[in-house]
Design a protein around this motif. Sequence first.
Motif, PDB file in Angstrom:
ATOM      1  N   HIS A  16       0.886  -1.139   0.039  1.00 42.65           N
ATOM      2  CA  HIS A  16      -0.196  -0.033  -0.137  1.00 42.65           C
ATOM      3  C   HIS A  16       1.025   1.312  -0.125  1.00 42.65           C
ATOM      4  CE1 HIS A  16      -3.957  -1.664   0.260  1.00 42.65           C
ATOM      5  NE2 HIS A  16      -3.438  -2.620   1.469  1.00 42.65           N
ATOM      6  N   GLY A  17       2.230   1.073  -0.135  1.00 43.44           N
ATOM      7  CA  GLY A  17       3.100   2.188  -0.256  1.00 43.44           C
ATOM      8  C   GLY A  17       3.525   3.073   1.111  1.00 43.44           C
ATOM      9  N   PHE A  18       3.382   2.297   2.199  1.00 41.90           N
ATOM     10  CA  PHE A  18       3.649   2.806   3.366  1.00 41.90           C
ATOM     11  C   PHE A  18       5.050   2.221   3.966  1.00 41.90           C
ATOM     12  CE2 PHE A  18      -0.943   3.046   3.337  1.00 41.90           C
ATOM     13  CZ  PHE A  18      -1.256   4.335   3.672  1.00 41.90           C
ATOM     14  N   ASP A  19       5.524   3.024   4.858  1.00 40.83           N
ATOM     15  CA  ASP A  19       6.918   2.700   5.634  1.00 40.83           C
ATOM     16  C   ASP A  19       6.510   1.680   6.566  1.00 40.83           C
ATOM     17  OD1 ASP A  19       9.670   3.283   6.172  1.00 40.83           O
ATOM     18  OD2 ASP A  19       8.628   3.623   8.190  1.00 40.83           O
ATOM     19  N   VAL A  20       7.196   0.451   6.493  1.00 40.06           N
ATOM     20  CA  VAL A  20       6.926  -0.614   7.295  1.00 40.06           C
ATOM     21  C   VAL A  20       6.983  -0.135   8.844  1.00 40.06           C
ATOM     22  CG1 VAL A  20       7.518  -2.957   8.318  1.00 40.06           C
ATOM     23  CG2 VAL A  20       7.336  -2.559   5.840  1.00 40.06           C
ATOM     24  N   GLU A  21       8.187   0.405   9.187  1.00 36.36           N
ATOM     25  CA  GLU A  21       8.331   0.806  10.589  1.00 36.36           C
ATOM     26  C   GLU A  21       7.413   1.865  11.177  1.00 36.36           C
ATOM     27  OE1 GLU A  21      12.262   1.741  11.480  1.00 36.36           O
ATOM     28  OE2 GLU A  21      13.154   0.050  10.819  1.00 36.36           O
ATOM     29  N   ASP A  22       6.749   2.652  10.274  1.00 32.20           N
ATOM     30  CA  ASP A  22       6.027   3.538  10.504  1.00 32.20           C
ATOM     31  C   ASP A  22       4.467   3.002  10.803  1.00 32.20           C
ATOM     32  OD1 ASP A  22       4.934   6.318  11.085  1.00 32.20           O
ATOM     33  OD2 ASP A  22       3.963   6.386   9.313  1.00 32.20           O
ATOM     34  N   THR A  23       4.325   2.132  10.148  1.00 34.15           N
ATOM     35  CA  THR A  23       2.982   1.455   9.986  1.00 34.15           C
ATOM     36  C   THR A  23       2.655   0.588  11.151  1.00 34.15           C
ATOM     37  OG1 THR A  23       2.776   1.813   7.521  1.00 34.15           O
ATOM     38  CG2 THR A  23       1.320   0.109   8.396  1.00 34.15           C
ATOM     39  N   LEU A  24       3.607  -0.399  11.542  1.00 34.57           N
ATOM     40  CA  LEU A  24       3.493  -1.538  12.068  1.00 34.57           C
ATOM     41  C   LEU A  24       3.648  -1.143  13.514  1.00 34.57           C
ATOM     42  CD1 LEU A  24       4.792  -4.708  10.291  1.00 34.57           C
ATOM     43  CD2 LEU A  24       2.632  -3.577  10.433  1.00 34.57           C
ATOM     44  N   VAL A  25       2.663  -1.176  14.504  1.00 32.86           N
ATOM     45  CA  VAL A  25       2.797  -0.927  15.899  1.00 32.86           C
ATOM     46  C   VAL A  25       2.690  -2.071  16.619  1.00 32.86           C
ATOM     47  CG1 VAL A  25       1.840   0.605  17.848  1.00 32.86           C
ATOM     48  CG2 VAL A  25       1.831   1.380  15.593  1.00 32.86           C
ATOM     49  N   GLU A  26       3.967  -2.368  17.130  1.00 26.72           N
ATOM     50  CA  GLU A  26       4.091  -3.790  18.051  1.00 26.72           C
ATOM     51  C   GLU A  26       3.812  -3.552  19.499  1.00 26.72           C
ATOM     52  OE1 GLU A  26       7.609  -5.741  17.301  1.00 26.72           O
ATOM     53  OE2 GLU A  26       6.963  -6.533  15.352  1.00 26.72           O
ATOM     54  N   VAL A  27       2.783  -4.231  20.186  1.00 27.02           N
ATOM     55  CA  VAL A  27       2.538  -4.180  21.500  1.00 27.02           C
ATOM     56  C   VAL A  27       3.578  -4.917  22.408  1.00 27.02           C
ATOM     57  CG1 VAL A  27       1.104  -4.427  23.534  1.00 27.02           C
ATOM     58  CG2 VAL A  27      -0.038  -3.665  21.033  1.00 27.02           C
ATOM     59  N   LYS A  28       4.513  -4.511  23.172  1.00 25.28           N
ATOM     60  CA  LYS A  28       5.590  -4.869  23.744  1.00 25.28           C
ATOM     61  C   LYS A  28       5.142  -5.691  25.226  1.00 25.28           C
ATOM     62  CE  LYS A  28       9.082  -2.416  21.377  1.00 25.28           C
ATOM     63  NZ  LYS A  28       9.161  -3.463  20.526  1.00 25.28           N
ATOM     64  N   LYS A  29       5.606  -6.701  25.834  1.00 26.60           N
ATOM     65  CA  LYS A  29       5.623  -7.101  27.011  1.00 26.60           C
ATOM     66  C   LYS A  29       6.298  -6.399  27.951  1.00 26.60           C
ATOM     67  CE  LYS A  29       7.117 -11.213  25.740  1.00 26.60           C
ATOM     68  NZ  LYS A  29       7.086 -11.288  24.256  1.00 26.60           N
ATOM     69  N   ARG A  30       5.912  -6.149  29.169  1.00 20.79           N
ATOM     70  CA  ARG A  30       6.515  -5.438  30.152  1.00 20.79           C
ATOM     71  C   ARG A  30       8.118  -5.945  30.511  1.00 20.79           C
ATOM     72  NH1 ARG A  30       1.928  -3.148  34.355  1.00 20.79           N
ATOM     73  NH2 ARG A  30       0.185  -2.483  32.763  1.00 20.79           N
ATOM     74  N   LYS A  31       8.892  -5.085  30.842  1.00 19.14           N
ATOM     75  CA  LYS A  31      10.034  -5.830  31.052  1.00 19.14           C
ATOM     76  C   LYS A  31      10.038  -6.809  32.287  1.00 19.14           C
ATOM     77  CE  LYS A  31      14.713  -4.058  32.455  1.00 19.14           C
ATOM     78  NZ  LYS A  31      15.727  -2.915  32.372  1.00 19.14           N
ATOM     79  N   GLY A  32      10.804  -7.828  32.117  1.00 18.92           N
ATOM     80  CA  GLY A  32      10.945  -8.873  33.034  1.00 18.92           C
ATOM     81  C   GLY A  32       9.821  -9.817  32.964  1.00 18.92           C
ATOM     82  N   GLU A  33       8.641  -9.478  31.990  1.00 18.29           N
ATOM     83  CA  GLU A  33       7.305 -10.477  32.099  1.00 18.29           C
ATOM     84  C   GLU A  33       7.449 -11.177  30.889  1.00 18.29           C
ATOM     85  OE1 GLU A  33       4.414  -7.914  34.857  1.00 18.29           O
ATOM     86  OE2 GLU A  33       3.995  -7.770  32.588  1.00 18.29           O
ATOM     87  N   HIS A  34       7.023 -12.281  30.778  1.00 19.03           N
ATOM     88  CA  HIS A  34       6.678 -13.280  29.545  1.00 19.03           C
ATOM     89  C   HIS A  34       5.589 -13.225  28.806  1.00 19.03           C
ATOM     90  CE1 HIS A  34      10.531 -14.937  30.572  1.00 19.03           C
ATOM     91  NE2 HIS A  34      10.106 -15.244  31.790  1.00 19.03           N
ATOM     92  N   PHE A  35       4.667 -12.316  29.450  1.00 19.86           N
ATOM     93  CA  PHE A  35       3.293 -12.421  28.700  1.00 19.86           C
ATOM     94  C   PHE A  35       2.913 -10.859  28.410  1.00 19.86           C
ATOM     95  CE2 PHE A  35       3.135 -12.014  33.357  1.00 19.86           C
ATOM     96  CZ  PHE A  35       2.069 -10.883  33.536  1.00 19.86           C
ATOM     97  N   TRP A  36       1.714 -10.843  27.850  1.00 15.44           N
ATOM     98  CA  TRP A  36       1.176  -9.302  27.306  1.00 15.44           C
ATOM     99  C   TRP A  36       0.040  -9.005  28.351  1.00 15.44           C
ATOM    100  CZ3 TRP A  36       2.703 -12.637  23.782  1.00 15.44           C
ATOM    101  CH2 TRP A  36       3.556 -12.201  22.589  1.00 15.44           C
TER     102      TRP A  36
END
Length: 423
Positions: free
Chosen positions: A147-167
């Motif tokens: 679709h002509g978009f920059d991947v890094e700008d388009t995809l927003v990844e929800v991260k796990k909190r530091k030291g945790e193994h789950f979301w």
Amino acid sequence: MKFQNTLQFAKQLDKEDTLQNYQQEFHFPEIKGKKSIYLCGNSLGLQPKQTKNYVNNVVQDWASLAVEGHFYAEKPWWDYHERLAEPLAKIVGAKTKEVSVMNTLTVNLHLLMVSFYTPTKKRYKIICEEKAFPSDQYMLQSQARFHGFDVEDTLVEVKKRKGEHFWRTEDIVAKIKEVGEELALVLIGGVNYYNGQVFNIKEITKAGKSVGAKVGWDLAHAAGNVELELHNWDVDFAAWCSYKYMNSGPGNASGIFIHEKHLNNPNIPRFEGWWGTKKETRFLMKSEFEPMENADAWQLSNPPVLSVAPYLASLEQFNAVGMKQIVKKRNLIVAYLEFVLQQIDSEVANSTFEIITPEDRGTQLSVLLHGQGKALFNYLMENGVILDWREPNVIRVAPAPLYCSFEDVFSFGQILKEGILSL
């Protein structure tokens, strides 16, 4: 219930198990001449014994009827896939018309994104979980580029909190609200392949809808594993493979869900093909596409019947048992598996592993190894336990309720303990 890590206790649980007889309905691999302990249903389910008959029937119809099998086989090929819609709808919590079977998982997700990822200059971003299954990552990246978009700008990844193994659900909801009017799509795996976490599909879908985004789910590890209510949760679309918990065979046909509010929408973008047009006029070879009034409108080609037949064989088992019974046993056998693992960990000097799967779980427990690493996994495989390894140091253990026993879980624990002590 107070568990015991003994063979006698495990056998008693099996005696009380209403699904115990189903273990006899599957083929088990053998290791060193003995039936294996198969704990890998999250990767590839075992073959039901009745599968061969379903496939042989199609092969025989092909031999005796050839092209006429499309209309005169016992189960005519031209509508063979329709037999799967009703049992599948029960498994995923849908109306029959919202479900269809076609292609394979990533192919279907791409096709569904044609309809449900329609970005604009303002609303174009996609939210997914951090380190989603690689195929999903590749799909989303390629869609953004297409679709002509920059991947890094388009995809927003929800991260796990530091030291945790789950979301945490609240972190996903917060990220959805943060992206807000720029968010076009939320697409997450319903059960994470690595840690076995079941996401709160209802709450995340609600959050996505609240900011005007479409919400879809990759249910590869969820379908046939956890209870789903896709229609009631207002999910826009979903897709899943059939060869994990639903035992249809390697790389087999995928299922799709499309909420009924999107059916019969003449303005929805969609790649179209012959098998999506109305049955009543399909063989009139009309030049105008007239979409089916159900999810079959997204089909492109006639379904591969030799691939769909094993899926039907498996679904008839699921239909006979029902998801409530499957989930009931799943909860008990996974709880027993966790107890056995904790007992072994307490009996072995110096902790050697930890369970990283949170309480929101399905059939899979992911065990993070400390120390032995892959040597312990190899020991288990060589000694009759088939399970799954994920880099850098996780063993995925999945006692599928239809064919795994409590004795399997106990025996796995004993072999695990022997491996830890011998390495």
